[in-house]
Design a protein around this motif. Structure first.
Motif, short mmCIF file in Angstrom:
data_model
loop_
_atom_site.label_atom_id
_atom_site.label_comp_id
_atom_site.label_asym_id
_atom_site.label_seq_id
_atom_site.Cartn_x
_atom_site.Cartn_y
_atom_site.Cartn_z
N PHE A 1 62.17 31.01 84.36
CA PHE A 1 63.60 30.77 84.18
C PHE A 1 63.97 29.53 85.00
O PHE A 1 63.47 29.34 86.11
N VAL B 1 65.05 38.98 76.76
CA VAL B 1 64.74 37.62 76.31
C VAL B 1 63.88 37.71 75.06
O VAL B 1 62.91 38.47 75.02
N LYS C 1 68.15 29.61 81.81
CA LYS C 1 69.15 30.66 82.04
C LYS C 1 69.36 30.82 83.54
O LYS C 1 68.40 30.93 84.29
N THR D 1 67.42 26.42 85.57
CA THR D 1 68.70 25.83 85.21
C THR D 1 68.66 24.36 85.65
O THR D 1 67.76 23.94 86.38
#
Length: 214
Positions: free
Chosen positions: A39, A94, A127, A41
């Protein structure tokens, strides 16, 4: 028991040649396949990558920082079945269409009594993870730590000996913000080439993001 799970076994060209238990695969260094899901961002200047801190109860690499969610693929599973690991470990749903397939990275780790030869199927999911939007499998995962790409590179190239990271710990279903100090040695022993490839991939993602904004 995890050590008795049956895995597909491959030759060095990723062609299946049989099956074996997880224990046998690690004892003899047999090639098997795993699923990795990172994951991340992006803020204006950096990529933020989420690492899990493995539970102190884990047999292998306890208390080490590791892939956001990962696991071995069993004999009857396809690569896409690996997304079950995200739900099991993080409590986050997911699907494959939410993820970007980064590729298959061969990883070779020889610790003497533990020889781990993996074909790692690596996926990225953009995410943000914040308090209360996850539910950790506490016997597997103790906490989650976001690490900036800049900090990760500095730790791995030696320009930074250690870093204080702020993350989220879960204990008996209660979540809290924590700060802990980590060095390069606190990261799980994936091959250096694996981390090099991962860092390079995130650098390209950041470069493309910056170019798009400009």
């Amino acid at each position: 028991m995890a050590e008795n799970e049956v895995l597909k076994i491959f030759d060095e060209n990723y062609q299946q040649i049989g099956t074996a238990t997880r224990q046998t695969a690690h004892a003899k260094g047999l090639w098997h396949e795993t699923f990795h899901c990172w994951f991340y961002t992006i803020n204006k200047e950096d990529v933020i990558i989420y690492f899990q801190k493995r539970s102190s109860l884990k047999k292998d690499f306890p208390n080490q920082l590791d892939i956001t969610a990962a696991g071995h693929l069993l004999e009857e599973e396809t690569v896409l079945d690996g997304f079950r690991e995200v739900k099991e470990e993080l409590g986050i749903e997911v699907s494959a269409d939410m993820a970007e397939f980064l590729g298959v990275f061969p990883v070779e780790i020889d610790l003497g009594t533990f020889i781990d030869n993996e074909f790692t199927n690596v996926y990225l999911v953009r995410k943000e993870i914040i308090l209360e939007n996850f539910d950790l499998q506490e016997e597997e995962v103790e906490s989650l730590f976001p690490v900036s790409l800049t900090t990760l590179k500095q730790l791995f190239n030696g320009s930074l000996s250690e870093a204080v990271l702020t993350g989220y710990r879960q204990h008996k279903n209660r979540q809290e913000i924590v700060k802990e100090r980590f060095s390069k040695n606190d990261f799980c022993a994936n091959a250096q080439s694996y981390y090099d490839h991962l860092i390079d991939s995130f650098e390209k993602i950041l470069e493309n993001q910056t170019r798009t904004i400009d």
